[in-house]
Write an enzyme that holds these catalytic residues in place. Sequence first.
Site, short mmCIF file in Angstrom:
data_model
loop_
_atom_site.label_atom_id
_atom_site.label_comp_id
_atom_site.label_asym_id
_atom_site.label_seq_id
_atom_site.Cartn_x
_atom_site.Cartn_y
_atom_site.Cartn_z
N LYS A 191 9.41 -0.38 14.13
CA LYS A 191 9.98 -0.07 12.80
C LYS A 191 11.05 1.00 12.93
O LYS A 191 12.12 0.91 12.33
CB LYS A 191 8.88 0.47 11.87
CG LYS A 191 7.89 -0.55 11.36
CD LYS A 191 6.96 0.13 10.35
CE LYS A 191 5.77 -0.73 10.02
NZ LYS A 191 4.78 -0.07 9.18
N GLU A 236 -4.60 -6.41 14.92
CA GLU A 236 -4.09 -5.10 14.47
C GLU A 236 -5.21 -4.06 14.53
O GLU A 236 -4.97 -2.88 14.75
CB GLU A 236 -3.50 -5.19 13.06
CG GLU A 236 -2.67 -3.98 12.69
CD GLU A 236 -1.85 -4.15 11.42
OE1 GLU A 236 -0.63 -4.42 11.50
OE2 GLU A 236 -2.44 -4.02 10.33
N HIS A 256 -4.99 -32.51 17.82
CA HIS A 256 -3.82 -33.32 18.18
C HIS A 256 -2.66 -32.44 18.60
O HIS A 256 -1.51 -32.89 18.63
CB HIS A 256 -3.46 -34.22 17.01
CG HIS A 256 -4.59 -35.14 16.65
ND1 HIS A 256 -4.82 -36.33 17.29
CD2 HIS A 256 -5.61 -34.99 15.77
CE1 HIS A 256 -5.90 -36.90 16.79
NE2 HIS A 256 -6.42 -36.10 15.88
N GLU A 297 10.58 -4.57 4.54
CA GLU A 297 10.68 -5.98 4.15
C GLU A 297 10.34 -6.17 2.68
O GLU A 297 11.03 -6.88 1.94
CB GLU A 297 9.70 -6.83 4.99
CG GLU A 297 10.01 -6.89 6.47
CD GLU A 297 9.30 -5.80 7.27
OE1 GLU A 297 9.09 -4.68 6.73
OE2 GLU A 297 8.94 -6.06 8.43
N LYS A 301 0.84 -1.20 0.00
CA LYS A 301 0.00 0.00 0.00
C LYS A 301 0.87 1.25 0.00
O LYS A 301 0.70 2.14 -0.81
CB LYS A 301 -0.93 -0.04 1.22
CG LYS A 301 -1.77 1.19 1.36
CD LYS A 301 -2.72 1.08 2.53
CE LYS A 301 -3.34 2.44 2.83
NZ LYS A 301 -4.31 2.39 3.91
O1 F6P Z 1 3.30 -2.83 9.79
C1 F6P Z 1 1.94 -3.03 9.66
C2 F6P Z 1 1.46 -2.70 8.30
O2 F6P Z 1 1.41 -1.33 8.13
C3 F6P Z 1 0.11 -3.34 8.03
O3 F6P Z 1 -0.93 -2.60 8.51
C4 F6P Z 1 0.15 -3.51 6.56
O4 F6P Z 1 -0.81 -4.43 6.14
C5 F6P Z 1 1.55 -3.96 6.35
O5 F6P Z 1 2.30 -3.23 7.29
C6 F6P Z 1 2.11 -3.78 4.97
O6 F6P Z 1 2.07 -2.46 4.57
P1 F6P Z 1 2.25 -2.06 3.05
O7 F6P Z 1 1.16 -2.70 2.28
O8 F6P Z 1 2.20 -0.58 3.02
O9 F6P Z 1 3.60 -2.58 2.59
#
Ligand code: F6P
Length: 554
Positions: A516, A357, A388, A217, A211
Site C-alpha cells: 500500500k 490474511e 472439470h 480503492e 472499517k
Molecule cells: O488491506 C487489507 C485490509 O486491511 C483487510 O484486512 C480489510 O478487510 C480490507 O483491507 C478493507 O479495509 P477497510 O474495511 O478498512 O476498507
Amino acid sequence: MSTESPLDAAWSRLDALAAKPGGRRITPLFAADADRARRFTVTLDDLALDLSKTAIDEAALDALIGLADAAGLESFRARLFAGEAVNATEGRAAMHMALRAAADAGFHAALPGGIDDASALAAEERAHMRDFVAAMHAGRILGATGERFTHVLNIGIGGSDLGPRMATEALTTARAPIMQARFLSNVDGHAFAQIARELDPARTLVLVASKTFTTQETATNAAAARAWIAAALGEAAVARHFAALSTNLRGTAAFGIAPDRVFGFRDWVGGRFSLWSSIGLSIALAAGWDAFQAMLDGAASMDRHFRTAPWRENLPVLLGLAGIWHVNALGCATHCVLAYDDRLRRFPAFLQQLEMESNGKSVRLDGGKARGATCPVVFGEPGTNAQHSFMQLVHQGPAVIPVDFILAAEPDHDRPEAHRILAANVFAQAEALLRGKSLDAVRAEMAKAGASPAEIDRIAPHRVFTGERPSITILFRRLDPFSLGRLIALYEHKVAVQGCIWGINSFDQWGVELGKVLASGILPELSPGATPGSHDASTAALIARFHALRGETA
Ligand code: F6P
C-alpha cells in the site's frame, strides 16, 4: 536430561508419527477399524464433520490434542471469549462473537483506550440496522426522485466485500432477494463502469463499507459513485442515496454522510470477521432481517459449541488440528475447499482472506520465527465445476492436496435428481481420492476391454491413481441462514485454533501494508511528465514502458 519444552516435545511427537512407515496411509486405518467412519465423525446437531478419510488415527489425534494443550489452547480460548487483547500487536480484542450473541451475553472487549461493553454496543447497532432495513423494505425511505430503492450497491474491499458478497449470494440464489445487491470492490475503473451501466441511480442505495474509511480503492470507488449519483440526481441526492458502514466517524462525516446514516462498529471487529457487524447491512437488505438474524444465531450456536465442547468433540478444534496434521506432519502446502453448492460459489474467496490474511505469517507473537510451515495456500471452486478444471492435479499431481468437501443434503430447488447427481459426485470424489486405482487394476481393466499388451504397457501408468489422498467432508441438512452462519463460524474458529498452535497472531495483517505504501509513492510517478522515483531496475523499466505504451513522456 532433555531440555525440550513441552511444546517442542508435542511437535516432536507429531513428527515421529508422521515419519512412521505407512503413517500417511488411510485405507489401512479403515481395514483395522470397522468403526472408524463413526469414531472419526463429530457432529453438532445436523452438522457432521467426517475426518475419517485422513491419516489421523488415535495416536495422531492424541498427539494433536497434546499439541493443542501444550500450545495453551484452553487459556487462549478463555482469553478470546473474555475479550482480552488477543490481537496483541494492535492491542485489541477479537470480539466478533459479541455481534452474534444475545444482547445480554455480557461480552466485553479490550481496546488500547479501555474496555468496551461489546454486547451492549452490538445490540444498539443491530437495532439501528434493523430499523433501517424495515424502513427500506416498507418504502418509508425513498430516493431523491421519490422512487423506492430496489438496489443496494456495497462499495468495499477485503473483509468489507468478501463476507457480505459471499453471504448475500448464498442466501439470495434460491430465494428472490428483497433488494438486489451489487458489490464493487476493485479499483479497476472497468468494474465501476459496468455497475454504472447496469444500475439506475434513482433506485440505488450506496453503502460505503470500510472499517477504516481510508482504503484507497474504496475511497476511489465511493467518489466515483458519489459523482454518478450527483450527476444523475443532483448534489442534494447524495445524502439520501448514501450510507456508511465504518468505525471512522470523522471519515464518514468528511465524506458528507449524516450521522444517522452511519452504521458503526468498533476496532475489536477485524475486517475479515466483520460480516456480522454493520458491514453485513447489504445481506440484511437483500435477504431480509430475519435471514440476517438467523445467520447470526447460527454463528452463535457454533460459538457456544467451540467454547464448551471437549476437544475431541469440538468441530472447529478438530478441523484446525486436521489442518495442522496436513501442513506440519505431512508437509501439505495447499488446501482445497470444494463446496458442492453453487450458492457458496464465493466461499473459497472468502476463506482465502479468512485463512491466509489471518495465518499467513512466519513470526510468532513472542517475536521468534514460527517453527515450520503455517497457513497453506487455500483455493477452491464450487463442485462439480472443479472436477472439470483442477481436480486432475488433486487426483494425480505429485503433491498431496487435502480437500474439504461441503454439502447440504437437501436442496432448495425442486429437482431432486439434480441434487442426487451433485451429491453422488461429492461422495465419488472423496472415495476416489481415498481408494485410488492400482496399476494391476488398470491393466486388468484394459485387458478386459481388449487392449493389446503394448497398448496396456504404454497407457496403463497414466491411468493409475495412487489414492491415500486425504479429504474431510462437511455434511449438513440444508443451506439456510442459520447453517450458513454456523459454517462460517466453524472456519473462523478453526483459523483461531491454528493461529494459537502456530503461536502467531491471527488477527493482524501487517503483511498488506508495504505494498500500500509503495503504491502511494508510485502513483504520482504515473502522471505524464512526472519525475521517476528511485526503484529497482525492473520496476523503473516497467514504469517507463507503461508511459511509453500510453504515448506519454515519463
Ligand atoms: O488491506 C487489507 C485490509 O486491511 C483487510 O484486512 C480489510 O478487510 C480490507 O483491507 C478493507 O479495509 P477497510 O474495511 O478498512 O476498507
